[in-house]
Design an enzyme around this catalytic site. Structure first.
Site, PDB file in Angstrom:
ATOM      1  N   CYS A   5       0.861  -1.188   0.000  1.00  0.00           N
ATOM      2  CA  CYS A   5       0.000   0.000   0.000  1.00  0.00           C
ATOM      3  C   CYS A   5       0.894   1.234   0.000  1.00  0.00           C
ATOM      4  O   CYS A   5       1.840   1.335   0.796  1.00  0.00           O
ATOM      5  CB  CYS A   5      -0.923  -0.015   1.218  1.00  0.00           C
ATOM      6  SG  CYS A   5      -1.952  -1.499   1.274  1.00  0.00           S
ATOM      7  N   CYS A  16      -1.449   5.128  13.120  1.00  0.00           N
ATOM      8  CA  CYS A  16      -1.727   4.176  12.030  1.00  0.00           C
ATOM      9  C   CYS A  16      -0.706   4.331  10.920  1.00  0.00           C
ATOM     10  O   CYS A  16      -0.431   5.439  10.468  1.00  0.00           O
ATOM     11  CB  CYS A  16      -3.083   4.455  11.393  1.00  0.00           C
ATOM     12  SG  CYS A  16      -4.438   4.337  12.496  1.00  0.00           S
TER      13      CYS A  16
HETATM   14  N1  SAH Z   1      -3.037  -4.890   6.593  1.00  0.00           N
HETATM   15  C1  SAH Z   1      -4.147  -4.529   7.401  1.00  0.00           C
HETATM   16  C2  SAH Z   1      -3.803  -4.020   8.797  1.00  0.00           C
HETATM   17  C3  SAH Z   1      -2.656  -3.045   8.940  1.00  0.00           C
HETATM   18  S1  SAH Z   1      -2.896  -1.378   8.482  1.00  0.00           S
HETATM   19  C4  SAH Z   1      -5.019  -3.527   6.660  1.00  0.00           C
HETATM   20  O1  SAH Z   1      -4.648  -3.132   5.565  1.00  0.00           O
HETATM   21  O2  SAH Z   1      -6.106  -3.215   7.141  1.00  0.00           O
HETATM   22  C5  SAH Z   1      -4.009  -0.685   9.656  1.00  0.00           C
HETATM   23  C6  SAH Z   1      -4.707   0.563   9.144  1.00  0.00           C
HETATM   24  O3  SAH Z   1      -3.833   1.713   9.082  1.00  0.00           O
HETATM   25  C7  SAH Z   1      -5.235   0.373   7.749  1.00  0.00           C
HETATM   26  O4  SAH Z   1      -6.507   0.890   7.577  1.00  0.00           O
HETATM   27  C8  SAH Z   1      -4.225   1.135   6.941  1.00  0.00           C
HETATM   28  O5  SAH Z   1      -4.719   1.431   5.688  1.00  0.00           O
HETATM   29  C9  SAH Z   1      -3.985   2.329   7.825  1.00  0.00           C
HETATM   30  N2  SAH Z   1      -2.773   3.073   7.461  1.00  0.00           N
HETATM   31  C10 SAH Z   1      -1.662   2.597   6.894  1.00  0.00           C
HETATM   32  N3  SAH Z   1      -0.771   3.597   6.695  1.00  0.00           N
HETATM   33  C11 SAH Z   1      -1.324   4.725   7.163  1.00  0.00           C
HETATM   34  C12 SAH Z   1      -0.867   6.076   7.276  1.00  0.00           C
HETATM   35  N4  SAH Z   1       0.333   6.438   6.884  1.00  0.00           N
HETATM   36  N5  SAH Z   1      -1.702   6.974   7.824  1.00  0.00           N
HETATM   37  C13 SAH Z   1      -2.919   6.591   8.270  1.00  0.00           C
HETATM   38  N6  SAH Z   1      -3.395   5.327   8.201  1.00  0.00           N
HETATM   39  C14 SAH Z   1      -2.603   4.402   7.652  1.00  0.00           C
END
Ligand code: SAH
Length: 365
Positions: A120, A343
Site C-alpha cells: 500500500c 496508524c
Molecule cells: N493490513 C491490514 C492491517 C494493517 S494497516 C489492513 O490493511 O487493514 C491498519 C490501518 O492503518 C489500515 O486501515 C491502513 O490502511 C492504515 N494506514 C496505513 N498507513 C497509514 C498512514 N500512513 N496513515 C494513516 N493510516 C494508515
C-alpha cells in the site's frame, strides 16, 4: 516459535490444541483448562507457579514444554498516554505493538507479520518489505505482555479491553496463526473478550475473508481508501487481484444473518487524492447496501512518503456528506504520533526484507 526452539510453546495453543497436547503426553484433557487459565489469566511464565497441578506433572511440563513470549526491547510513551513497545523475536526480527488508552476502553493494536507483503503506497510498514508470519504465540504473546506491563485497572479489571489487528502486516495472509490467537482472545478461560472487542483489519484478501466467516466471529474492518477500482488499484495494489465489487460481496457475506453487525470501512484521508466531495458521494453510493460504518483516518506522514494529509475542513466536509446519506462516520483521532505510534507508522525491524515475492497469496487462503 515452538518449532524453532524444539519444545512446544504452550503460549500459542488454543484450548483444543492444549487438550491434544495433554492427551499426547498421556494426561487428561481437562489439564488444558487449568493451564490455559494460568498462562492467560494469571500471566504465568513458569510451570512451577501452577499450584493446582501436581508437582510431578509440573516437572514433566518443565521438561517437555515452554511458555515463551517475545521480549520487550524498548518502550516509548506519548504525551497523550499512548504507549508503544518494540518487541524482539527469537530470530532477531522486531515488531511493534501500541496501547491506546481512552476513557471507556483500552485498545491494544497488535502486529501479525514481520513487515508486510502488500505494498500500500501510503503505509510505512510497506517500505519494510516482508520477512515472515508471526506465530500464534508471538501474536497472543503481545496481549500477554501488555497485560503484564499495564497491570490491572483501579476496579481490578484488565486494562486491555479491546484488541485490533491493525499493526504490522496483513492478518488474513497469516490465517491459521491469527485465527488461533483470536480464539484465545475470545476464550473465557483466556482473555474472554467479546466478538465486538476483537477486530481484524484487512486490505481485502477475499478468499481468506470467506474462510474466516466459517471459523471466527471477530469484528471486521476493511481498509478501503478509495471509492473506485482505478484509484484503489494504485493505493492498495491487492485490489487488482480482488476488486471492490468482490470485496464488498465478501463483506456482506461476512456479516450476513446477524442483523446488528456492521463492517467498519477504513478510509485514509489523502490530500487531493481521495478526499473530494465527489469521491465522498461515490463512497456513500458504494456502501449503500452494505451495513457499514466509516472510519476516516487522517493520513500520518512518514519520511520519504509522497502524500499529505487532507485539511481538517476537507475531512469535515467528507464526513458530513457520508453522514447526510445515513452512514455512521467517525474521524479517528490521531494518537501517539509524537512516538510514531499512529496508524501506518509502525515499522519494527525486518531482517531480510526481500521475501515479499515469496508469499503466495493463494496459499494463505
Ligand atoms: N493490513 C491490514 C492491517 C494493517 S494497516 C489492513 O490493511 O487493514 C491498519 C490501518 O492503518 C489500515 O486501515 C491502513 O490502511 C492504515 N494506514 C496505513 N498507513 C497509514 C498512514 N500512513 N496513515 C494513516 N493510516 C494508515
Amino acid at each position: 516459535m515452538s518449532a524453532r526452539r524444539g519444545k512446544p510453546n504452550l503460549l500459542g495453543m488454543t484450548r483444543r490444541g492444549l487438550e491434544e497436547f495433554f492427551v499426547s503426553i498421556g494426561e487428561k484433557p481437562f489439564r488444558a483448562s487449568q493451564v490455559l487459565k494460568w498462562i492467560h489469566q494469571f500471566g504465568a511464565a513458569d510451570f512451577g507457579a501452577m499450584t493446582n497441578i501436581s508437582k510431578a506433572l509440573r516437572l514433566r511440563l518443565h521438561e517437555l514444554a515452554e511458555i515463551r513470549a517475545p521480549g520487550i526491547c524498548a518502550e516509548q510513551r506519548s504525551l497523550d498516554g499512548t504507549r508503544k513497545w518494540l518487541l524482539k523475536l527469537d530470530d532477531g526480527n522486531r515488531v511493534e505493538m501500541v496501547f491506546i488508552p481512552e476513557k471507556e476502553r483500552g485498545t491494544l493494536c497488535i502486529s501479525s507479520q514481520v513487515g508486510c507483503a502488500l505494498d500500500c503506497t501510503f503505509c510505512s510498514t510497506a517500505r519494510q518489505g516482508f520477512n515472515r508470519n508471526l506465530e500464534a504465540a508471538e501474536i497472543i504473546g503481545q496481549i500477554w505482555l501488555a497485560n503484564k506491563a499495564l497491570g490491572r485497572d483501579p476496579r481490578g479489571g484488565r486494562v486491555v479491553s479491546n484488541v485490533v489487528l491493525m499493526g504490522m502486516g496483513e492478518p488474513l495472509l497469516n490465517f491459521d496463526n491469527v485465527v488461533a490467537a483470536m480464539d484465545l482472545m475470545m476464550d473465557d478461560l483466556a482473555y474472554g473478550l467479546s466478538k465486538r472487542r476483537v477486530t481484524i483489519s484487512t486490505a481485502g484478501v477475499v478468499p481468506a475473508l470467506k474462510r474466516l466467516k466459517r471459523v471466527s466471529e471477530a469484528s471486521l474492518a476493511v481498509s478501503l481508501h478509495a471509492p473506485d477500482d482505478a484509484l484503489r488499484d494504485e493505493l492498495v495494489p491487492l485490489n487488482k487481484k480482488y476488486p471492490i465489487a468482490l470485496l464488498l460481496d465478501a463483506c456482506r457475506e461476512y456479516i450476513a444473518g446477524e442483523s446488528k453487525r456492521v463492517v467498519t470501512f477504513e478510509y485514509v484521508m489523502l490530500k487531493d487524492i481521495n478526499d473530494s466531495a465527489d469521491q465522498a458521494r461515490k463512497l456513500a453510493r458504494l456502501l449503500g447496501n452494505v451495513p457499514s460504518k466509516v472510519n476516516l483516518i487522517p493520513f500520518n506522514p512518514f519520511p520519504g512518503g509522497r502524500y499529505e494529509c487532507s485539511s481538517r475542513d476537507t475531512i469535515g466536509c467528507f464526513a458530513s456528506i457520508l453522514q447526510e446519506r445515513g452512514i455512521v462516520t467517525i474521524t479517528r483521532r490521531t494518537r501517539g504520533s509524537d512516538i510514531d505510534a499512529a496508524c501506518g507508522q509502525l515499522v519494527g525491524q525486518v531482517r531480510d526484507r526481500t521475501r515479499r515475492n515469496a508469499i503466495v497469496i493463494k496459499e494463505a487462503c
